[in-house]
Design an enzyme around this catalytic site. Structure first.
Site, PDB file in Angstrom:
ATOM      1  N   HIS A 100       0.767  -0.753   0.007  1.00  0.00           N
ATOM      2  CA  HIS A 100       0.262   0.160  -0.052  1.00  0.00           C
ATOM      3  C   HIS A 100       0.896   1.522  -0.039  1.00  0.00           C
ATOM      4  O   HIS A 100       2.096   1.530   0.178  1.00  0.00           O
ATOM      5  CB  HIS A 100      -0.633   0.434   1.549  1.00  0.00           C
ATOM      6  CG  HIS A 100      -0.072   0.100   2.667  1.00  0.00           C
ATOM      7  ND1 HIS A 100       0.253  -0.804   3.071  1.00  0.00           N
ATOM      8  CD2 HIS A 100      -0.035   1.343   3.115  1.00  0.00           C
ATOM      9  CE1 HIS A 100       1.333  -0.230   3.901  1.00  0.00           C
ATOM     10  NE2 HIS A 100       1.159   0.738   4.556  1.00  0.00           N
ATOM     11  N   ASP A 102       0.972   4.860   1.794  1.00  0.00           N
ATOM     12  CA  ASP A 102      -0.214   5.639   3.100  1.00  0.00           C
ATOM     13  C   ASP A 102      -1.194   6.751   2.825  1.00  0.00           C
ATOM     14  O   ASP A 102      -1.319   7.179   2.172  1.00  0.00           O
ATOM     15  CB  ASP A 102       0.761   5.741   4.282  1.00  0.00           C
ATOM     16  CG  ASP A 102       1.759   5.104   4.753  1.00  0.00           C
ATOM     17  OD1 ASP A 102       1.032   3.614   5.121  1.00  0.00           O
ATOM     18  OD2 ASP A 102       2.654   5.798   4.869  1.00  0.00           O
ATOM     19  N   HIS A 257       4.539  -0.049  -0.409  1.00  0.00           N
ATOM     20  CA  HIS A 257       5.538  -0.634   0.827  1.00  0.00           C
ATOM     21  C   HIS A 257       4.512  -1.434   1.575  1.00  0.00           C
ATOM     22  O   HIS A 257       3.550  -1.832   1.440  1.00  0.00           O
ATOM     23  CB  HIS A 257       6.019   0.328   1.723  1.00  0.00           C
ATOM     24  CG  HIS A 257       4.979   1.046   2.607  1.00  0.00           C
ATOM     25  ND1 HIS A 257       4.456   2.295   2.296  1.00  0.00           N
ATOM     26  CD2 HIS A 257       4.482   0.731   3.627  1.00  0.00           C
ATOM     27  CE1 HIS A 257       3.640   2.886   2.759  1.00  0.00           C
ATOM     28  NE2 HIS A 257       3.711   1.814   4.400  1.00  0.00           N
ATOM     29  N   ARG A 272       5.572   6.479  14.194  1.00  0.00           N
ATOM     30  CA  ARG A 272       5.596   6.048  12.827  1.00  0.00           C
ATOM     31  C   ARG A 272       4.703   7.780  13.355  1.00  0.00           C
ATOM     32  O   ARG A 272       4.101   8.452  13.569  1.00  0.00           O
ATOM     33  CB  ARG A 272       4.295   5.921  11.480  1.00  0.00           C
ATOM     34  CG  ARG A 272       4.529   6.035  10.552  1.00  0.00           C
ATOM     35  CD  ARG A 272       3.027   4.988   9.927  1.00  0.00           C
ATOM     36  NE  ARG A 272       1.871   5.417  10.472  1.00  0.00           N
ATOM     37  CZ  ARG A 272       1.298   4.948   8.823  1.00  0.00           C
ATOM     38  NH1 ARG A 272       1.226   4.151   8.436  1.00  0.00           N
ATOM     39  NH2 ARG A 272      -0.506   5.793   9.487  1.00  0.00           N
TER      40      ARG A 272
HETATM   41  C1  SIN Z   1       3.615   1.199   7.688  1.00  0.00           C
HETATM   42  O1  SIN Z   1       2.370   0.888   6.629  1.00  0.00           O
HETATM   43  O2  SIN Z   1       3.132   2.491   8.016  1.00  0.00           O
HETATM   44  C2  SIN Z   1       4.604   0.581   8.404  1.00  0.00           C
HETATM   45  C3  SIN Z   1       5.765  -0.032   7.907  1.00  0.00           C
HETATM   46  C4  SIN Z   1       6.613  -1.036   9.086  1.00  0.00           C
HETATM   47  O3  SIN Z   1       5.748  -0.795  10.326  1.00  0.00           O
HETATM   48  O4  SIN Z   1       7.641  -1.228   8.214  1.00  0.00           O
END
Ligand code: SIN
Length: 281
Positions: A100, A102, A257, A272
Site C-alpha cells: 500500500h 499510506d 510499501h 510513525r
Molecule cells: C506502514 O505501513 O506504515 C508500516 C511499515 C512498517 O512497519 O514497516
C-alpha cells in the site's frame, strides 16, 4: 548537489542510505534542502544510527512537511501526530502487511511517512518498497493510454484484504488506541503526476483501491491484480533490513510499501509520523 551528501543507494530501483548525519543536532538549512532533493531522487531515505526522542522525530518531520493525525490510532502520550506501530511477542498479525501507499483512501493522502525503529526483531520484519514511477514507465503504451484518465475508488475498508477493522482488532499492543470505526473513502486518478517532479506514477494498491470509476469491483479486479503484481516485480523494489535507530522517510506519492510478517514470537516497535499531502492530480 545531492552528491555532497554521503549517500549509498540500496537498490537499482529506489532507496538510499544517508550516512553520517545526526538528525537530532541542528541541521543546516542547506543540508535540509539537499535531503529534500535526495528524497525526490531516491524516494526512500534511510538514516542509520539515530538517537531520537519523539520531539526530535517531530522536528525532523517538520523539515519535510506538516505532520498529520492518523485517523485510526491515537498518538503516543503528548504527541498525537506520532503513532506507535507495535507487534508484540504474542501478536500473530502485523500492521501494514499488504502492499500500500499510506492513506490513499483520504481525499488528501499523506505525502510522506517517517518511521523510526525503536526495537527490531533479531531477524525478519523487513519493509519492502516499490517504485511507482518505474511501475508506470514500464507499462506498455497501449495499457498506459487505456488507463489515462481512469479514476479509482479507494477505501480504508477494502474487502479483498479484510478491511482495516479486521486487521487492527487483533494487534494486542495497538488496540487500546483504536478510535475510528467508519470507513474513509476517496476517488483519485490511478495515474498521478508528482507535484514536485512532474513525473507520472501508478497510483493503485491492493490494500485500498476497491474499483475503477464506472466499473464494478469484479470488472476491475483482473486489471487491478495485473497492475498491483506488475508494480512489485523484484526489479522495481528494494528491501530494507531494519536496525535499531534507523529513521526512514519515504514519498507516498510515488512508492508503495509492505511490512513483512516473518518474525513470530519477537517484538518490533516503531514510531510513525505521516505528513499531510495534497489532492492527487
Ligand atoms: C506502514 O505501513 O506504515 C508500516 C511499515 C512498517 O512497519 O514497516
Amino acid at each position: 548537489m545531492v552528491e555532497s551528501l554521503n549517500i549509498t543507494p540500496i537498490s537499482g530501483a529506489l532507496g538510499a542510505r544517508v550516512n553520517g548525519l545526526d538528525l537530532a543536532s541542528r541541521l543546516d538549512p542547506r543540508i535540509t534542502h539537499l535531503l529534500k532533493d535526495a528524497l525526490l531522487k531516491y524516494l526512500v531515505l534511510v538514516f542509520p544510527n539515530q538517537e531520537l526522542t519523539p520531539k526530535d522525530q517531530l522536528k525532523i518531520a517538520r523539515k519535510f512537511g506538516r505532520p498529520d493525525i492518523y485517523p485510526f490510532l491515537d498518538g503516543i502520550d503528548g504527541h498525537p501526530e506520532i503513532i506507535e506501530i507495535l507487534k508484540t511477542e504474542k501478536d500473530k498479525i502485523n500492521f501494514g502487511v499488504h502492499w500500500h501507499s499510506d492513506t490513499t483512501y483520504m481525499a488528501r493522502p499523506n505525502m510522506g511517512t517517517i518511521l523510526y525503529a525503536i526495537e527490531v526483531p533479531r531477524y525478519g520484519g523487513d519493509t519492502l518498497f516499490a517504485n511507482m514511477y518505474k511501475a508506470y514507465d514500464s507499462l506498455s503504451p497501449g495499457l498506459k493510454s487505456m488507463l489515462h484518465n481512469v479514476r479509482g475508488h479507494y477505501s480504508s475498508a477494502q474487502k479483498n484484504i479484510g478491511g482495516r477493522d479486521a486487521k487492527m482488532k487483533n494487534l494486542t499492543g495497538m488496540k487500546k488506541a483504536y478510535t475510528e470505526t467508519r470507513a474513509i473513502e476517496a476517488i483519485h486518478p490511478i495515474i498521478r503526476t508528482h507535484p514536485e517532479t512532474g513525473r507520472k506514477a501508478l497510483y493503485v494498491n491492493f490494500s485500498h483501491t476497491t474499483h475503477f470509476e464506472g466499473m464494478t469491483p469484479e470488472e476491475t479486479l483482473p486489471i487491478l491484480r495485473y497492475l498491483t503484481n506488475h508494480a512489485v516485480r523484484p526489479e522495481l523494489t528494494c528491501r530494507l533490513r531494519w536496525k535499531q535507530g534507523d529513521l526512514v522517510i519515504w514519498d507516498n506519492r510515488c512508492t508503495q510499501h509492505k511490512a513483512l510478517n516473518d518474525y513470530q514470537g519477537q517484538r518490533r516497535q516503531m514510531h510513525r509520523i505521516t505528513l499531510k499531502g495534497g489532492r492527487p492530480k
